[in-house]
Design a protein around this motif. Structure first.
Motif, short mmCIF file in Angstrom:
data_model
loop_
_atom_site.label_atom_id
_atom_site.label_comp_id
_atom_site.label_asym_id
_atom_site.label_seq_id
_atom_site.Cartn_x
_atom_site.Cartn_y
_atom_site.Cartn_z
N GLN A 131 0.84 -1.19 0.00
CA GLN A 131 0.00 0.00 0.00
C GLN A 131 0.88 1.25 0.00
O GLN A 131 1.94 1.27 0.62
N LYS A 132 0.43 2.27 -0.69
CA LYS A 132 1.20 3.51 -0.73
C LYS A 132 0.27 4.70 -0.55
O LYS A 132 -0.93 4.63 -0.83
N ILE A 133 0.85 5.79 -0.07
CA ILE A 133 0.08 7.01 0.13
C ILE A 133 0.78 8.16 -0.59
O ILE A 133 1.99 8.12 -0.85
N TYR A 134 -0.02 9.16 -0.91
CA TYR A 134 0.49 10.37 -1.56
C TYR A 134 0.33 11.52 -0.57
O TYR A 134 -0.76 11.74 -0.03
N TRP A 135 1.40 12.22 -0.33
CA TRP A 135 1.33 13.31 0.62
C TRP A 135 2.32 14.41 0.22
O TRP A 135 3.25 14.19 -0.55
N GLY A 136 2.09 15.58 0.75
CA GLY A 136 3.00 16.68 0.45
C GLY A 136 2.59 17.94 1.16
O GLY A 136 1.53 18.01 1.80
N TRP A 137 3.43 18.95 1.04
CA TRP A 137 3.16 20.22 1.70
C TRP A 137 2.27 21.12 0.85
O TRP A 137 1.77 22.14 1.32
N SER A 138 2.10 20.72 -0.40
CA SER A 138 1.16 21.44 -1.27
C SER A 138 0.58 20.45 -2.26
O SER A 138 1.12 19.36 -2.47
N PRO A 168 4.59 6.10 6.99
CA PRO A 168 4.60 7.44 7.59
C PRO A 168 3.30 7.82 8.31
O PRO A 168 3.17 8.96 8.75
N LEU A 169 2.35 6.92 8.44
CA LEU A 169 1.06 7.28 9.03
C LEU A 169 1.12 7.40 10.55
O LEU A 169 0.22 7.99 11.16
N GLY A 170 2.14 6.82 11.17
CA GLY A 170 2.25 6.93 12.62
C GLY A 170 1.24 6.09 13.37
O GLY A 170 0.86 6.43 14.49
N ARG A 171 0.80 4.99 12.78
CA ARG A 171 -0.14 4.11 13.48
C ARG A 171 0.59 3.24 14.50
O ARG A 171 1.71 2.79 14.26
N PHE A 172 -0.07 3.00 15.63
CA PHE A 172 0.47 2.13 16.68
C PHE A 172 -0.30 0.81 16.68
O PHE A 172 -1.52 0.79 16.54
N PHE A 173 0.45 -0.28 16.88
CA PHE A 173 -0.14 -1.61 16.94
C PHE A 173 0.27 -2.29 18.25
O PHE A 173 1.45 -2.22 18.64
N GLN A 174 -0.68 -2.93 18.88
CA GLN A 174 -0.41 -3.69 20.09
C GLN A 174 -0.94 -5.11 19.91
O GLN A 174 -2.10 -5.30 19.56
N VAL A 175 -0.07 -6.10 20.12
CA VAL A 175 -0.47 -7.50 20.02
C VAL A 175 -0.84 -8.00 21.41
O VAL A 175 -0.10 -7.78 22.37
N TYR A 226 -3.65 8.00 22.38
CA TYR A 226 -3.40 7.97 20.93
C TYR A 226 -4.06 6.71 20.38
O TYR A 226 -4.03 5.66 21.02
N PRO A 227 -4.67 6.77 19.19
CA PRO A 227 -5.36 5.59 18.64
C PRO A 227 -4.41 4.40 18.49
O PRO A 227 -3.26 4.55 18.06
N VAL A 228 -4.91 3.22 18.83
CA VAL A 228 -4.12 1.99 18.78
C VAL A 228 -4.89 0.92 18.02
O VAL A 228 -6.10 0.77 18.20
N GLU A 269 3.12 19.44 -5.11
CA GLU A 269 4.34 18.67 -4.84
C GLU A 269 4.00 17.51 -3.90
O GLU A 269 3.96 17.68 -2.69
N LEU A 270 3.72 16.37 -4.48
CA LEU A 270 3.31 15.21 -3.69
C LEU A 270 4.43 14.17 -3.64
O LEU A 270 5.12 13.93 -4.64
N ASN A 271 4.58 13.57 -2.48
CA ASN A 271 5.50 12.45 -2.31
C ASN A 271 4.72 11.14 -2.34
O ASN A 271 3.55 11.10 -1.94
N VAL A 272 5.36 10.10 -2.78
CA VAL A 272 4.74 8.77 -2.79
C VAL A 272 5.56 7.87 -1.87
O VAL A 272 6.77 7.71 -2.07
N ASP A 273 4.89 7.31 -0.86
CA ASP A 273 5.58 6.43 0.08
C ASP A 273 4.78 5.15 0.30
O ASP A 273 3.55 5.20 0.43
N HIS A 274 5.49 4.04 0.33
CA HIS A 274 4.86 2.79 0.74
C HIS A 274 4.78 2.75 2.27
O HIS A 274 5.63 3.33 2.96
N LEU A 275 3.78 2.09 2.78
CA LEU A 275 3.65 1.95 4.23
C LEU A 275 4.68 0.95 4.74
O LEU A 275 4.85 -0.13 4.18
N ILE A 276 5.36 1.33 5.81
CA ILE A 276 6.39 0.46 6.40
C ILE A 276 6.04 0.21 7.85
O ILE A 276 5.79 1.15 8.62
N LEU A 277 6.03 -1.06 8.23
CA LEU A 277 5.74 -1.43 9.61
C LEU A 277 7.06 -1.78 10.31
O LEU A 277 7.85 -2.58 9.80
#
Length: 377
Positions: free
Chosen positions: A226-233, A263-270, A289-291, A236-244
């Motif tokens: 999965q990848k997301i598109y983000w940027g400051w405007s 880069p989403l900053g998601r937290f996971f708890q097993v 913070y959402p978990v 100008e968009l950046n493309v990043d794959h999600l990394i766990l």
């Protein structure tokens, strides 16, 4: 104090019955020290991530061992004893299984401080210490129990109970190491056999640490597609794959967060528990913070969320508080969902990467010579 019942409680009572036939339950109910040990041995027979608390067990163990070696359990005179030397006690602790990295915290204050938390009205603390001479004593008042008109000494039985706990933890640890070895060997198997082995580990009765490793390997590859598109405007968009990322070893004292997503900053708890208090404690640790909770269960997600909310109503009652906590549960991933995601990973032709990640994480665990104990309370 109500006696907490868990798998190892029966072992405690059986050992007490060996020394004091028929009185095991009564002695446990009348001994604060045994009740404390009972509280601290919940992890004995479980393949869980819970910490083993060897530091406090061993502080009790070495002082009782010193008491027994000097025969104070069968003769008087302990009040005149010069006390055990600190260096002797620490060296003995480090000779015991999983004790090589133990420090002095339990002997000096942690055991007594935690004991006070459970027994606030008690007149006694387990360890007596003379800081000027660095000599230590076990508090004999906690070893002598009145049963009817008889005064008994539980020193030998306490030592045997801690020995039994050590053996149970060693058995659990060795079983985990065998799992790790098997997972390391899957690279030598055909891909089909390796995939079937991975599927066999997605069960509710598998060791929780193994489940954490396997779930991480699957989710890492699942999100990697999965990848997301983000940027400051918008121009100008950046493309990043999600990394766990995995935050540490399976029994690390990491504040309750097992995986973090960039880069989403998601937290996971097993977790393997369905206790609402544990979920909300994990949420509190990260300031609400959402978990995302990855749960070692085959129960449906809808049932899990409903069960958590029902427990929350009983525990907290206030609707606003319950709503706030429930909103912090970003997602629940159960075993059936993990299997679905594993199948998608296989469709992505990323099965080999899952195998490689399991091998890598298993090597990290397998190279751990002993469970981390120096930070335990």
């Amino acid at each position: 104090m109500q006696i907490l019942q868990h798998d190892f409680t029966k072992t405690i009572i059986n050992i007490l019955n060996k020394y004091f036939p028929g009185d095991g339950d009564i002695i446990l109910n009348n001994s604060q020290l045994l009740q404390y040990i009972n509280l601290k041995t919940k992890a004995a027979n479980r393949g869980s991530k819970s910490r083993a608390s060897f530091a406090n067990h061993y502080a009790i163990y070495v002082l009782i061992e010193d008491d027994l070696q000097n025969n104070f359990h069968i003769q008087n005179g302990y009040e005149d004893y010069e006390g055990a030397q600190y260096t002797t006690l620490l060296m003995r602790q480090r000779e015991l299984p999983f004790g090589r990295k133990l420090q002095n915290h339990a002997l000096n204050h942690r055991l007594n401080e935690e004991f006070k938390k459970y027994f606030r009205t008690s007149d006694y603390l387990p360890i007596i210490r003379d800081s000027t001479t660095n000599r230590y004593w076990i508090n004999e008042n906690l070893l002598k129990i009145e049963i009817g008109e008889q005064l008994i000494n539980i020193s030998e039985s306490v030592k045997d109970i801690i020995d039994a706990y050590i053996q149970a933890r060693m058995k659990s640890f060795n079983e985990f190491m065998i799992y790790c070895q098997k997972m390391m060997e899957i690279q030598n198997q055909s891909s089909e056999a390796a995939i079937e082995f991975i599927r066999s580990l997605l069960k509710s009765n598998v060791d929780a640490r193994v489940f954490e490793i396997v779930s991480y390997a699957i989710l890492k590859q699942y999100y990697a597609e999965q990848k997301i598109y983000w940027g400051w405007s918008q121009y100008e968009l950046n493309v990043d794959h999600l990394i766990l990322y995995k935050t540490g070893r399976t029994n690390a004292n990491d504040g309750g967060i097992d995986f973090v997503m960039k880069p989403l900053g998601r937290f996971f708890q097993v977790t393997e528990t369905l206790d609402t208090g544990k979920y909300f404690l994990d949420i509190d640790k990260v300031q609400k913070y959402p978990v995302t909770f990855v749960i070692k269960t085959e129960d449906k997600v809808e049932y899990l969320l409903k069960n958590i909310e029902e427990q929350a109503r009983i525990r907290y009652q206030i609707k606003a508080i319950i709503k706030k906590y429930m909103e912090c549960i970003e997602e629940v991933i159960n075993i059936p969902e993990l299997i679905l995601r594993f199948n998608k990973v296989l469709d992505f032709q990323r099965g080999i990467q899952v195998i490689e990640e399991i091998v890598l994480q298993s090597r990290v665990e397998f190279n751990m010579e002993e469970e981390v104990v120096e930070d335990e309370i």
